[in-house]
Design an enzyme around this catalytic site. Structure first.
Site, mmCIF file in Angstrom:
data_model
loop_
_atom_site.group_PDB
_atom_site.id
_atom_site.type_symbol
_atom_site.label_atom_id
_atom_site.label_comp_id
_atom_site.label_asym_id
_atom_site.label_seq_id
_atom_site.Cartn_x
_atom_site.Cartn_y
_atom_site.Cartn_z
ATOM 1 N N CYS A 195 0.831 -1.204 0.000
ATOM 2 C CA CYS A 195 0.000 0.000 0.000
ATOM 3 C C CYS A 195 0.867 1.255 0.000
ATOM 4 C CB CYS A 195 -0.937 -0.004 1.208
ATOM 5 S SG CYS A 195 -1.968 1.465 1.350
ATOM 6 N N CYS A 238 -0.507 4.072 2.204
ATOM 7 C CA CYS A 238 -0.286 3.835 3.635
ATOM 8 C C CYS A 238 1.161 4.102 4.049
ATOM 9 C CB CYS A 238 -0.623 2.382 3.987
ATOM 10 S SG CYS A 238 -2.259 1.824 3.483
ATOM 11 N N ASP A 239 2.113 3.651 3.243
ATOM 12 C CA ASP A 239 3.507 3.619 3.671
ATOM 13 C C ASP A 239 4.451 4.508 2.869
ATOM 14 O OD1 ASP A 239 2.799 1.678 5.575
ATOM 15 O OD2 ASP A 239 3.012 0.071 4.100
#
Length: 284
Positions: A102, A105-106
């Site tokens: 992701c 997300c990261d």
């Protein structure tokens, strides 16, 4: 709440979450703990178990697990999906330490660093473009000689000076120093030569799979195995709802799953209320 593992699901595989409202940054397991505490504070009970199947008996449902059965007037399916794994050395070892599925997300952890994206479909290229806003260099490794992504997305990627492409690349391993990812080893499918792309992060996009095997006999899945719901999160079976990543949807994030949960909660309340009203009418 029935779960096959510790509460929090995939949040437990995320070191830090920086895109959830109310927190500058929070560890994935810590957010899972807060959600668990909030739910149990209002009376929800928690049980371990892997769901094997669900029986629809009209006014009530039976959820069978490997550790017993549960009866309920309504159920909410929140089993999510799982990223298809490459199955190469280093993938599991460096999960959450450079290996990610992701970018949204990261991605922030790799600002001004070199990263690799593995895949060639829409998700891989779109996430690569997102990472290009943060990373110093994005190398896309694809096992074919051309992308599968939509042409408009490909055009944007090829025009981005930070985007680089390695064709006919069969990923052999995710390399690291024992702590974090340092590169992606691949073999050229045409020449057989091996090489390593230096990278601090390896973002893998080779597909995702819904975790819906237990619901195959209910008739609530599409041809790809995703649960189909209406705008209120209800399936075609009254009293069975689904939320989060188990549904076919464009954006899979904690915030969207929470939103689904709010709608499903209201739907469950109204559904059970309708059962009670029907029973009252029947007895009057």
């Amino acid at each position: 709440m029935i779960d096959r593992g510790i509460y929090g699901g995939q949040m437990n595989n995320t070191a830090e979450i920086e895109n959830y409202p109310g927190f500058d940054s929070i560890l994935g397991p810590d957010l899972g703990e807060k959600m668990y505490s909030s739910a149990t504070r209002f009376g929800a009970e928690y049980a371990y178990g892997s769901v094997t199947d669900v029986e629809d008996h009209g006014a009530y449902k039976v959820v069978n697990t490997d550790d017993g059965s549960y009866q309920a007037k309504a159920i909410v399916i929140a089993t999510g999906s799982e990223h298809r794994k490459l199955g190469v050395p280093g993938e599991e070892e460096y999960s959450g330490r450079g290996v990610s599925y992701c970018a949204v997300c990261d991605g922030a952890f790799f600002k001004n660093k070199e990263v690799a994206v593995i895949g060639g479909g829409d998700s891989a290229v779109e996430e690569g473009l997102y990472l290009a806003q943060l990373a110093s260099k994005v190398t896309v490794l694809h096992r074919r000689d051309q992308l599968r992504a939509q042409q408009i997305i490909q055009k944007r990627a090829f025009a981005n000076e930070k985007m680089n492409f390695v064709w006919n690349a069969q990923v052999e391993a995710i390399e690291g120093d024992g702590q974090v990812v340092t590169g992606v080893k691949y073999k050229d499918k045409i020449t057989g030569e091996e090489a390593v792309v230096p990278a601090s992060g390896a973002f893998i996009y080779v597909g995702i799979e819904p975790m819906t095997k237990a619901f195959e006999d209910l008739g609530i899945l599409d041809n790809a195995g995703w649960v189909v719901t209406d705008a209120h999160m209800q399936t075609n079976i009254p009293g069975i709802f689904a939320i989060g990543d188990v549904r076919k949807k464009e954006l899979r994030q904690i915030t969207t799953a929470v939103g689904d949960g709010g709608l499903a909660g209201q739907g469950v309340f109204k559904y059970i209320q309708s059962l009670d009203d029907a029973k009252l009418r029947q007895n009057s």
